[in-house]
Design a protein around this motif. Structure first.
Motif, PDB file in Angstrom:
ATOM      1  N   GLY A  87       0.782  -1.228   0.000  1.00  0.00           N
ATOM      2  CA  GLY A  87       0.000   0.000   0.000  1.00  0.00           C
ATOM      3  C   GLY A  87       0.811   1.274   0.000  1.00  0.00           C
ATOM      4  N   LEU A  88       1.953   1.282   0.708  1.00  0.00           N
ATOM      5  CA  LEU A  88       2.731   2.519   0.817  1.00  0.00           C
ATOM      6  C   LEU A  88       3.230   3.025  -0.535  1.00  0.00           C
ATOM      7  N   PRO A  89       3.837   2.168  -1.373  1.00  0.00           N
ATOM      8  CA  PRO A  89       4.236   2.670  -2.696  1.00  0.00           C
ATOM      9  C   PRO A  89       3.051   3.167  -3.522  1.00  0.00           C
ATOM     10  N   TYR A  90       1.940   2.447  -3.448  1.00  0.00           N
ATOM     11  CA  TYR A  90       0.740   2.863  -4.173  1.00  0.00           C
ATOM     12  C   TYR A  90       0.294   4.242  -3.702  1.00  0.00           C
ATOM     13  N   ALA A  91       0.304   4.461  -2.387  1.00  0.00           N
ATOM     14  CA  ALA A  91      -0.112   5.757  -1.842  1.00  0.00           C
ATOM     15  C   ALA A  91       0.783   6.878  -2.335  1.00  0.00           C
ATOM     16  N   VAL A  92       2.084   6.632  -2.295  1.00  0.00           N
ATOM     17  CA  VAL A  92       3.032   7.680  -2.700  1.00  0.00           C
ATOM     18  C   VAL A  92       2.914   7.973  -4.189  1.00  0.00           C
ATOM     19  N   ILE A  93       2.826   6.924  -5.008  1.00  0.00           N
ATOM     20  CA  ILE A  93       2.806   7.098  -6.457  1.00  0.00           C
ATOM     21  C   ILE A  93       1.498   7.714  -6.934  1.00  0.00           C
ATOM     22  N   ILE A  94       0.383   7.243  -6.404  1.00  0.00           N
ATOM     23  CA  ILE A  94      -0.924   7.661  -6.905  1.00  0.00           C
ATOM     24  C   ILE A  94      -1.491   8.862  -6.161  1.00  0.00           C
ATOM     25  N   SER A  95      -1.301   8.947  -4.850  1.00  0.00           N
ATOM     26  CA  SER A  95      -1.970   9.975  -4.047  1.00  0.00           C
ATOM     27  C   SER A  95      -1.030  11.075  -3.567  1.00  0.00           C
ATOM     28  N   VAL A  96       0.076  10.693  -2.915  1.00  0.00           N
ATOM     29  CA  VAL A  96       0.991  11.707  -2.388  1.00  0.00           C
ATOM     30  C   VAL A  96       1.586  12.528  -3.525  1.00  0.00           C
ATOM     31  N   SER A  97       1.801  11.896  -4.664  1.00  0.00           N
ATOM     32  CA  SER A  97       2.330  12.644  -5.811  1.00  0.00           C
ATOM     33  C   SER A  97       1.395  13.784  -6.213  1.00  0.00           C
ATOM     34  N   VAL A  98       0.079  13.577  -6.035  1.00  0.00           N
ATOM     35  CA  VAL A  98      -0.888  14.638  -6.350  1.00  0.00           C
ATOM     36  C   VAL A  98      -0.635  15.861  -5.480  1.00  0.00           C
ATOM     37  N   ILE A  99      -0.469  15.647  -4.174  1.00  0.00           N
ATOM     38  CA  ILE A  99      -0.228  16.753  -3.246  1.00  0.00           C
ATOM     39  C   ILE A  99       1.126  17.390  -3.531  1.00  0.00           C
ATOM     40  N   MET A 100       2.117  16.562  -3.789  1.00  0.00           N
ATOM     41  CA  MET A 100       3.460  17.075  -4.079  1.00  0.00           C
ATOM     42  C   MET A 100       3.444  17.970  -5.312  1.00  0.00           C
ATOM     43  N   TYR A 101       2.848  17.480  -6.405  1.00  0.00           N
ATOM     44  CA  TYR A 101       2.831  18.269  -7.633  1.00  0.00           C
ATOM     45  C   TYR A 101       1.976  19.525  -7.467  1.00  0.00           C
ATOM     46  N   LYS A 102       0.895  19.433  -6.703  1.00  0.00           N
ATOM     47  CA  LYS A 102       0.059  20.611  -6.441  1.00  0.00           C
ATOM     48  C   LYS A 102       0.877  21.695  -5.743  1.00  0.00           C
ATOM     49  N   ASN A 103       1.650  21.302  -4.732  1.00  0.00           N
ATOM     50  CA  ASN A 103       2.453  22.265  -3.982  1.00  0.00           C
ATOM     51  C   ASN A 103       3.698  22.717  -4.738  1.00  0.00           C
ATOM     52  N   LEU A 104       4.042  22.009  -5.805  1.00  0.00           N
ATOM     53  CA  LEU A 104       5.174  22.427  -6.637  1.00  0.00           C
ATOM     54  C   LEU A 104       4.732  23.168  -7.887  1.00  0.00           C
ATOM     55  N   GLY A 105       3.417  23.517  -7.948  1.00  0.00           N
ATOM     56  CA  GLY A 105       2.929  24.420  -8.978  1.00  0.00           C
ATOM     57  C   GLY A 105       2.364  23.782 -10.226  1.00  0.00           C
TER      58      GLY A 105
END
Length: 440
Positions: free
Chosen positions: A19-37
């Motif tokens: 689950g952790l890789p899935y969360a980072v790749i699919i979900s956390v990446s959304v927040i990361m890219y949002k905060n990086l513009g």
């Protein structure tokens, strides 16, 4: 006693590592890219494309099934995932970081999908069948806990670093490096504690090993009600697939754009503490309910529990309530002072409890679909179609949200859950499927 006889030693962390890789790749990446513009449209399209490895994993699942042990496969894949996250962290400060990090995430996604195939097969073939319905709830709970650890604790850590350094690039670079190191530790744990003997696997899947790739796939499409089954799997998560992509942008976006204007730390706190607790309780209750009464009795209540909380997000988008209190935490060097919204917290608690409770029923049905010979490959096929049902709607979710606005978007998401509920009423499976045998 050997850990082979103690599923509690290896099931939780093995599923956490899925689950952790899935969360980072699919979900956390959304927040990361949002905060990086990065824009909502680009986030919706490109992060949804990262689902593709999970969609097409059935194409190589027979290769995993026929070559080597599943334990060797998931350990190797987890090691690759660890390296990939480290590389993402180092790529973020570079020029063209968006394309570079996406390419590395793609490698991690293929490794993660392969890890899922091997881990699922390991569970289905090593754990006795009479224990599977009970531990399905535990698997689902720890899998979802890993998703919320990503969406919660990792995001909370990133938010803390954003405030500490005042530099989102540096904060997310350090965060991804930390995730890579964490994944390496989990891989080492699984190397030590997962059962090293796969005698049961060889005995159970002996005939499957004699089959060709084509016959494995063909046998799946000869299953009873297969047309209805595939339609159900594809549309059941139609609403959720769009909700998950735009929920974090909704919580982070400013009020003038229709969002809740929460900071990164607030999102992490809500999902990483309250969400984990609610999800854990819901997942355990789901596993117990099915093991006691079977899937038939609980399927509709579980599916309703998953979808009805979307009404809460409709209300949040419409009323946009202000933050009611601040949460201040000071743990030595780690200090948090974030505004929290009581209504948002309640909505997330209900949504996560309902998800933990209801998703157990959906996964139990996929186990039924995979029953028979070549169950590892058939389960991979079923979950591949599930991933396709997540990828395609997610790709256009950003455009739909921008066109409708958040208020109407969540109404649309709720409507999108109806087809799956209708199709579920026509599925045929044993009444007591998943019910724990009373025999000792």
């Amino acid at each position: 006693m050997k850990t082979d006889n103690k599923p509690w030693f290896w099931i939780p962390l093995l599923n956490f590592a899925s689950g952790l890789p899935y969360a980072v790749i699919i979900s956390v990446s959304v927040i990361m890219y949002k905060n990086l513009g990065i824009s909502n449209e680009d986030i919706g399209v490109y992060t949804s494309l990262l689902y593709l490895p999970w969609v097409i994993k059935p194409l190589w699942s027979p290769f995993i099934e026929l070559n080597g042990t599943k334990r060797k496969w998931f350990l190797a894949m987890q090691f690759i995932i660890s390296l990939a996250f480290l590389l993402v962290g180092f790529s973020i400060p570079l020029n063209h970081f968006f394309l570079l990090s996406l390419a590395i995430f793609w490698v991690a996604a293929f490794a993660s999908a392969s890890n899922d195939v091997a881990s699922d097969g390991f569970y289905l073939l090593v754990l006795p069948k009479e224990q599977q319905s009970f531990f399905l709830g535990i698997r689902s709970t720890f899998y979802r806990m890993s998703l919320l650890a990503g969406n919660g604790l990792i995001v909370l850590f990133a938010g803390y670093l954003e405030h500490k350094y005042g530099d989102n690039t540096k904060a997310w670079s350090y965060t991804m490096i930390a995730v890579g190191l964490l994944m390496a530790v989990i891989t080492a744990y699984n190397f030590i504690f997962t059962p090293k003997s796969e005698i049961n696997t060889v005995q159970t899947d002996k005939e499957a090993h004699d089959k060709s790739f084509g016959s494995v796939f063909a046998s799946f499409f000869k299953k009873k009600q297969i047309g209805l089954v595939l339609a159900f799997i594809l549309v059941f998560r139609l609403g959720e697939s769009q909700l998950l992509k735009m929920l974090s942008p909704f919580l982070l976006d400013k009020k003038e754009f229709g969002g809740m204007a929460l900071d990164t730390e607030s999102v992490g706190i809500i999902y990483g503490t309250l969400g984990i607790t609610a999800l854990t309780i819901g997942g355990i209750f789901g596993g117990i309910a099915i093991s006691k009464h079977g899937l038939t009795k609980w399927m509709l209540p579980m599916f309703l529990a998953m979808h009805l909380p979307i009404l809460g997000f409709i209300a949040l988008a419409h009323f946009q309530p202000e933050a009611l209190f601040h949460l201040h935490i000071n743990l030595y060097f780690f200090e948090i002072n974030s505004p929290l919204n009581l209504y948002t917290c309640i909505t997330v608690i209900l949504e996560q409890f309902g998800y933990g409770f209801g998703f157990t029923g959906f996964m139990m049905y996929l186990i039924y679909v995979a029953e028979g010979e070549s169950k590892t490959s058939h389960y991979a096929l079923a979950t591949g179609f599930m991933a396709l049902g997540m990828m395609l709607p997610g790709m256009i979710s950003g455009y739909i949200q921008q066109y409708l606005g958040y208020q109407n978007f969540f109404i649309w998401v709720f409507i999108a859950t109806i087809p799956g509920l209708i199709l579920s009423r026509f599925l045929i499976f044993p009444k007591d499927f998943g019910k724990k045998s009373e025999e000792v």
